[in-house]
Motif scaffolding. Structure first.
Motif, PDB file in Angstrom:
ATOM      1  N   GLN A 209       0.789  -1.210   0.000  1.00 28.32           N
ATOM      2  CA  GLN A 209       0.000   0.000   0.000  1.00 28.32           C
ATOM      3  C   GLN A 209       0.835   1.281   0.000  1.00 28.32           C
ATOM      4  OE1 GLN A 209      -3.511   0.141  -0.130  1.00 28.32           O
ATOM      5  NE2 GLN A 209      -2.901   2.259  -0.488  1.00 28.32           N
ATOM      6  N   ALA A 210       0.637   2.110  -1.010  1.00 28.13           N
ATOM      7  CA  ALA A 210       1.265   3.439  -1.018  1.00 28.13           C
ATOM      8  C   ALA A 210       0.595   4.330   0.035  1.00 28.13           C
ATOM      9  CB  ALA A 210       1.121   4.062  -2.404  1.00 28.13           C
ATOM     10  N   ASP A 211       1.374   5.205   0.642  1.00 28.69           N
ATOM     11  CA  ASP A 211       0.848   5.992   1.771  1.00 28.69           C
ATOM     12  C   ASP A 211      -0.222   7.007   1.357  1.00 28.69           C
ATOM     13  OD1 ASP A 211       2.806   7.546   0.478  1.00 28.69           O
ATOM     14  OD2 ASP A 211       3.852   8.132   2.304  1.00 28.69           O
ATOM     15  N   GLY A 212       0.031   7.737   0.278  1.00 28.53           N
ATOM     16  CA  GLY A 212      -0.949   8.746  -0.152  1.00 28.53           C
ATOM     17  C   GLY A 212      -2.290   8.110  -0.463  1.00 28.53           C
ATOM     18  N   LEU A 270       3.010  11.623   8.608  1.00 30.41           N
ATOM     19  CA  LEU A 270       1.957  10.745   9.132  1.00 30.41           C
ATOM     20  C   LEU A 270       2.624   9.678   9.994  1.00 30.41           C
ATOM     21  CD1 LEU A 270       0.149  10.436   5.729  1.00 30.41           C
ATOM     22  CD2 LEU A 270      -0.833  11.487   7.786  1.00 30.41           C
ATOM     23  N   ASP A 271       1.974   9.329  11.088  1.00 28.28           N
ATOM     24  CA  ASP A 271       2.516   8.271  11.943  1.00 28.28           C
ATOM     25  C   ASP A 271       1.590   7.062  11.799  1.00 28.28           C
ATOM     26  OD1 ASP A 271       3.115   6.558  14.049  1.00 28.28           O
ATOM     27  OD2 ASP A 271       3.824   8.210  15.323  1.00 28.28           O
ATOM     28  N   TRP A 272       1.965   6.150  10.921  1.00 26.59           N
ATOM     29  CA  TRP A 272       1.056   5.062  10.551  1.00 26.59           C
ATOM     30  C   TRP A 272       0.762   4.084  11.685  1.00 26.59           C
ATOM     31  CZ3 TRP A 272      -2.436   4.810   6.926  1.00 26.59           C
ATOM     32  CH2 TRP A 272      -2.351   5.729   5.894  1.00 26.59           C
ATOM     33  N   PRO A 273       1.760   3.690  12.479  1.00 27.15           N
ATOM     34  CA  PRO A 273       1.398   2.808  13.602  1.00 27.15           C
ATOM     35  C   PRO A 273       0.385   3.473  14.541  1.00 27.15           C
ATOM     36  CG  PRO A 273       3.745   2.678  13.194  1.00 27.15           C
ATOM     37  CD  PRO A 273       3.223   3.788  12.320  1.00 27.15           C
ATOM     38  N   LYS A 274       0.514   4.800  14.727  1.00 34.71           N
ATOM     39  CA  LYS A 274      -0.459   5.482  15.597  1.00 34.71           C
ATOM     40  C   LYS A 274      -1.827   5.590  14.923  1.00 34.71           C
ATOM     41  CE  LYS A 274       2.223   8.415  18.671  1.00 34.71           C
ATOM     42  NZ  LYS A 274       2.754   9.781  18.768  1.00 34.71           N
ATOM     43  N   LEU A 275      -1.836   5.879  13.624  1.00 30.42           N
ATOM     44  CA  LEU A 275      -3.127   5.926  12.915  1.00 30.42           C
ATOM     45  C   LEU A 275      -3.817   4.568  13.024  1.00 30.42           C
ATOM     46  CD1 LEU A 275      -2.065   7.863   9.679  1.00 30.42           C
ATOM     47  CD2 LEU A 275      -3.545   8.706  11.506  1.00 30.42           C
ATOM     48  N   PRO A 305      -5.580  -8.293  11.943  1.00 31.35           N
ATOM     49  CA  PRO A 305      -4.813  -7.371  11.095  1.00 31.35           C
ATOM     50  C   PRO A 305      -3.545  -6.852  11.761  1.00 31.35           C
ATOM     51  CG  PRO A 305      -6.675  -6.212  12.085  1.00 31.35           C
ATOM     52  CD  PRO A 305      -6.765  -7.642  12.546  1.00 31.35           C
ATOM     53  N   PHE A 306      -2.592  -6.483  10.953  1.00 27.30           N
ATOM     54  CA  PHE A 306      -1.351  -5.875  11.432  1.00 27.30           C
ATOM     55  C   PHE A 306      -0.879  -4.901  10.355  1.00 27.30           C
ATOM     56  CE2 PHE A 306       3.159  -5.535  12.502  1.00 27.30           C
ATOM     57  CZ  PHE A 306       3.093  -5.414  13.890  1.00 27.30           C
ATOM     58  N   LEU A 307      -0.321  -3.790  10.779  1.00 25.70           N
ATOM     59  CA  LEU A 307       0.142  -2.785   9.809  1.00 25.70           C
ATOM     60  C   LEU A 307       1.627  -2.491  10.031  1.00 25.70           C
ATOM     61  CD1 LEU A 307      -1.523   0.394   8.514  1.00 25.70           C
ATOM     62  CD2 LEU A 307       0.687   0.627   9.676  1.00 25.70           C
ATOM     63  N   ILE A 308       2.367  -2.459   8.944  1.00 27.03           N
ATOM     64  CA  ILE A 308       3.799  -2.134   9.000  1.00 27.03           C
ATOM     65  C   ILE A 308       4.037  -0.870   8.185  1.00 27.03           C
ATOM     66  CG2 ILE A 308       6.136  -2.956   8.453  1.00 27.03           C
ATOM     67  CD1 ILE A 308       4.770  -5.841   8.345  1.00 27.03           C
ATOM     68  N   GLU A 309       4.609   0.133   8.822  1.00 30.83           N
ATOM     69  CA  GLU A 309       4.992   1.330   8.068  1.00 30.83           C
ATOM     70  C   GLU A 309       6.464   1.187   7.676  1.00 30.83           C
ATOM     71  OE1 GLU A 309       5.021   5.176  10.097  1.00 30.83           O
ATOM     72  OE2 GLU A 309       5.108   6.218   8.158  1.00 30.83           O
ATOM     73  N   LEU A 310       6.726   1.106   6.380  1.00 30.78           N
ATOM     74  CA  LEU A 310       8.114   1.042   5.930  1.00 30.78           C
ATOM     75  C   LEU A 310       8.577   2.454   5.580  1.00 30.78           C
ATOM     76  CD1 LEU A 310      10.620  -0.653   5.149  1.00 30.78           C
ATOM     77  CD2 LEU A 310       9.679  -0.723   2.824  1.00 30.78           C
ATOM     78  N   ILE A 311       9.523   2.955   6.356  1.00 32.51           N
ATOM     79  CA  ILE A 311      10.048   4.300   6.089  1.00 32.51           C
ATOM     80  C   ILE A 311      11.012   4.214   4.907  1.00 32.51           C
ATOM     81  CG2 ILE A 311      11.297   6.267   7.081  1.00 32.51           C
ATOM     82  CD1 ILE A 311       8.710   5.672   8.576  1.00 32.51           C
ATOM     83  N   MET A 312      10.750   5.019   3.914  1.00 35.26           N
ATOM     84  CA  MET A 312      11.582   4.895   2.697  1.00 35.26           C
ATOM     85  C   MET A 312      12.538   6.082   2.549  1.00 35.26           C
ATOM     86  SD  MET A 312       8.715   3.380   0.232  1.00 35.26           S
ATOM     87  CE  MET A 312       9.864   3.219  -1.117  1.00 35.26           C
TER      88      MET A 312
END
Ligand SMILES: Cc1ncc(C[n+]2csc(CCOP(=O)(O)OP(=O)(O)O)c2C)c(N)n1
Length: 312
Positions: A209-212, A270-275, A305-312
């Motif tokens: 998933q792209a962030d935007g 954006l802080d994806w783990p917090k969102l 469900p689990f979400l991983i934010e990959l910082i690029m």
């Protein structure tokens, strides 16, 4: 060249297309976006017409005949100055074996039989086993994803710019279904992951998933938590509308600060783990391929469900 779409991209259609290709020497390709493709080990390694016009023109150059099987003549996504709309060469003849509303898999089976094309094994592709290492470059991400697609997974692909080259690297991944948005409207991924997980509760859904794009429909995370769906979402956090920077360049624009600011989705980051936590979904951040691989593997060992934010 034979362009395969619709049910031609399911396992049987691909097997028959491969028979035809081996018997006739025709090349095979898929459209850039396809609702569902069955892929991975033991299935046909098939690439797509690239999104980037110059790359597409190169791959399709020299083609004299294109046979459409559940697909339409490939066109550029946008009209660009000084670039053609149709991606096949001007002298290429277009032939229709099966229209969109017909049954492309059936058409391939009948053509393969008509040609007396022998049943042939799928080409060997190297197994995708080793995740990438270190910094998450596009190549290393693709390698990591390939090594960590679970057996019989449903991959929901709204990876946009990050995933442009995911296909070749995932030919040797565990067998899976790959779902893509066939229109241009972003925000497809999170709700489609919900639908896939509800339809197939015994399969892991991997949402790339792209962030935007994810920001358009992130409330789907709440549904994922509420319904306890086995979905692993990987957010490719480039903090940009990267694809639109490319589109600006393609129309020859010379963007100033204001235009560029509109394509930047940092500030604030954006802080994806917090969102995700705010919607009841656990999440974590990865900054390297090793961390991404660990978190993906961990997510498969748990329910929900689990979400991983990959910082690029
Ligand atoms: C519903 C909708 N709104 C706006 C757009 C315009 N649009 C196309 S791509 C894009 C940005 C995509 O950025 P991201 O998902 O972060 O992908 P990246 O290219 O950075 O990988 C936008 C806003 C669209 N296609 N659909």
């Amino acid at each position: 060249m034979i362009l395969l779409g619709g049910t031609a991209l399911r396992e049987q259609g691909l097997a028959d297309a491969h028979r035809i290709a081996v018997a006739t020497g025709a090349r095979l390709i898929a459209p850039g976006s396809n609702a569902r493709t069955q892929r991975g080990r033991g299935r046909l390694p098939l690439d797509r017409v690239p999104y980037v016009v110059d790359q597409a023109l190169k791959i399709l150059s020299g083609i004299k005949h294109m046979v459409l099987v559940g697909a339409v003549q490939p066109t550029a996504f946008f009209a660009y100055p000084n670039k053609p709309g149709y991606l096949t060469p001007p002298d290429c003849e277009i032939h229709v074996l099966a229209r969109l509303e017909q049954d492309p898999a059936e058409a391939l089976a009948r053509l393969a039989d008509e040609l007396n094309a022998p049943r042939v094994p799928m080409p060997e592709v190297p197994r995708a086993e080793t995740p990438g290492r270190g910094k998450p470059t596009l190549d290393a991400i693709a390698q990591t994803v390939a090594a960590l697609i679970p057996e019989n997974a449903i991959v929901v692909d709204e990876s946009v710019t990050t995933g442009r080259a995911f296909f070749p690297q995932t030919y040797g991944a565990a067998p899976h279904d790959w779902l893509q948005n066939c229109g241009g409207s972003i925000g497809y991924g999170p709700p489609v992951a919900v639908g896939a997980a509800i339809a197939c509760p015994d399969r892991r859904v991997l949402a790339l998933q792209a962030d935007g794009s994810a920001m358009y429909t992130l409330q789907a995370l709440w549904t994922q938590a509420r319904e306890k769906l086995d979905i692993t979402t990987v957010i490719f956090s480039n903090r940009k509308y990267q694809i639109l920077l490319g589109e600006l360049a393609n129309v020859g624009a010379n963007p100033g600060r204001t235009a560029l600011d509109m394509l930047d989705i940092g500030n604030p980051d954006l802080d994806w783990p917090k969102l995700a936590a705010g919607m009841g979904v656990e999440g974590a951040r990865a900054e390297s391929c090793e961390q991404l691989a660990d978190l993906m593997a961990q997510s498969y060992r748990r329910r929900g469900p689990f979400l991983i934010e990959l910082i690029m």
